[in-house]
Design a protein around this motif. Structure first.
Motif, PDB file in Angstrom:
ATOM      1  N   GLN A   1      39.745  44.381  37.955  1.00  0.00           N
ATOM      2  CA  GLN A   1      40.932  44.396  36.974  1.00  0.00           C
ATOM      3  C   GLN A   1      41.495  42.959  36.655  1.00  0.00           C
ATOM      4  O   GLN A   1      41.582  42.488  34.755  1.00  0.00           O
TER       5      GLN A   1
ATOM      6  N   LEU B   1      45.010  52.762  41.216  1.00  0.00           N
ATOM      7  CA  LEU B   1      44.648  52.765  41.155  1.00  0.00           C
ATOM      8  C   LEU B   1      43.014  53.426  42.053  1.00  0.00           C
ATOM      9  O   LEU B   1      42.069  53.692  42.368  1.00  0.00           O
TER      10      LEU B   1
ATOM     11  N   LYS C   1      39.621  47.242  42.979  1.00  0.00           N
ATOM     12  CA  LYS C   1      39.550  47.645  41.240  1.00  0.00           C
ATOM     13  C   LYS C   1      40.410  46.913  40.371  1.00  0.00           C
ATOM     14  O   LYS C   1      40.121  46.596  39.728  1.00  0.00           O
ATOM     15  N   ALA C   2      41.839  46.356  41.694  1.00  0.00           N
ATOM     16  CA  ALA C   2      42.158  45.305  40.748  1.00  0.00           C
ATOM     17  C   ALA C   2      42.403  44.463  41.158  1.00  0.00           C
ATOM     18  O   ALA C   2      42.170  43.238  39.993  1.00  0.00           O
TER      19      ALA C   2
ATOM     20  N   THR D   1      48.140  43.373  36.856  1.00  0.00           N
ATOM     21  CA  THR D   1      46.953  44.278  37.312  1.00  0.00           C
ATOM     22  C   THR D   1      48.097  45.869  37.215  1.00  0.00           C
ATOM     23  O   THR D   1      49.175  45.419  37.013  1.00  0.00           O
ATOM     24  N   ASP D   2      46.909  46.984  37.192  1.00  0.00           N
ATOM     25  CA  ASP D   2      48.040  48.045  36.907  1.00  0.00           C
ATOM     26  C   ASP D   2      48.655  48.327  38.527  1.00  0.00           C
ATOM     27  O   ASP D   2      48.135  46.790  38.869  1.00  0.00           O
TER      28      ASP D   2
ATOM     29  N   GLU E   1      38.503  41.186  34.616  1.00  0.00           N
ATOM     30  CA  GLU E   1      38.768  41.283  33.211  1.00  0.00           C
ATOM     31  C   GLU E   1      39.767  41.042  32.720  1.00  0.00           C
ATOM     32  O   GLU E   1      39.341  40.613  31.458  1.00  0.00           O
ATOM     33  N   LYS E   2      40.882  40.315  32.643  1.00  0.00           N
ATOM     34  CA  LYS E   2      41.742  40.434  32.046  1.00  0.00           C
ATOM     35  C   LYS E   2      42.010  38.668  31.755  1.00  0.00           C
ATOM     36  O   LYS E   2      41.795  37.916  31.149  1.00  0.00           O
TER      37      LYS E   2
ATOM     38  N   ARG F   1      52.051  44.775  42.480  1.00  0.00           N
ATOM     39  CA  ARG F   1      50.622  44.638  41.276  1.00  0.00           C
ATOM     40  C   ARG F   1      49.468  43.706  41.976  1.00  0.00           C
ATOM     41  O   ARG F   1      50.466  42.539  42.653  1.00  0.00           O
TER      42      ARG F   1
END
Length: 243
Positions: A20, A235, A16-17, A229-230, A23-24, A215
């Motif tokens: 993400q 996550l 998931k990280a 990431t978050d 995507e960034k 992160r």
């Protein structure tokens, strides 16, 4: 747009990280992605991380550096006896992530691990390696590839001499002077109460503890822009990761 070279830190099963982060970053075929190793062990999606990386390499220029956790997973996929230290270091979570995988799928992952590089040197004489090296003349002279995945002494050398050598590259230890810059993972910056990539002399540590309570991070090696990431544990609620 000029080509970006982006170094990406330790993922440790955090699919998931990784999604993400991509995507960034919004990488394009003009960019070069360099992954610094430790794709597995930690969160519950280690095998699925490898699936995504296999897809990613078909679309984008990617270099995959081998980490110490990856070497353990490779050995398991080869059918070698299980390493007790790997299991206690969250190898169990990696094995469970392969529960639904066929023999053919596991073989494809094994080939991926086998083809990883232990280090990479780019055209600007920047070194990318998971851990470090101990050989006086650089990683190519290292007699044991395991050192390249596990060494922490190079990073500690850079940290210990950073203040004394600040702004004076000719005062860097000789091993650091072999390269314009060095990018590593392996040693979480959380160990130094830091949640972002750390710089010491001409070394950059990009492992910001994604497998623990940090992160997942990436850095543009030219501009030094950092993308994060978050906190990865948010996550994966209910999981412990490598904590």
């Amino acid at each position: 747009m000029s080509k970006r070279i982006i170094a990406i830190g330790d993922i440790h099963g955090g699919l998931k990280a990784l999604v993400q982060l991509l995507e960034k970053i919004q990488p394009t075929p003009d960019d070069q992605l360099i992954f610094l190793g430790d794709y597995v062990d930690g969160w519950s999606e280690s095998a699925q991380v490898i699936d995504l990386l296999l897809v990613l390499r078909e679309k984008l220029p990617c270099i995959f550096i081998k980490g110490n956790h990856d070497a353990h997973c490779e050995s398991w996929l080869m059918g070698q006896p299980l390493n007790p230290r790997w299991l206690t270091g969250h190898g169990y979570s990696t094995i469970r992530s392969y529960d639904s995988y066929s023999a053919a799928q596991k073989l494809a992952h094994l080939e991926f691990f086998r083809n990883m590089q232990y280090f990479h040197i780019d055209e600007a004489n920047r070194l990318y390696v998971h851990g470090g090296f101990t050989a006086a003349n650089g990683p190519v002279y290292e007699e044991d590839n395991a050192v390249l995945t596990k060494d922490r002494t190079l990073w500690e050398l850079a940290r210990l001499t950073a203040n004394r050598a600040a702004g004076h590259p000719m005062a860097y230890p000789k091993k650091l002077q072999l390269f314009h810059e060095i990018y590593v993972g392996h040693t979480p910056t959380l160990n130094y109460n830091c949640f972002e990539p750390m710089n010491a002399c001409n070394m950059w540590n990009i492992d910001t503890g994604a497998g623990f309570y940090g992160r997942l991070s990436a850095i543009d090696v030219t501009t030094k822009e950092v993308v994060q990431t978050d906190v990865v544990m948010t996550l994966y609620p209910g999981e412990r990761g490598r904590n």
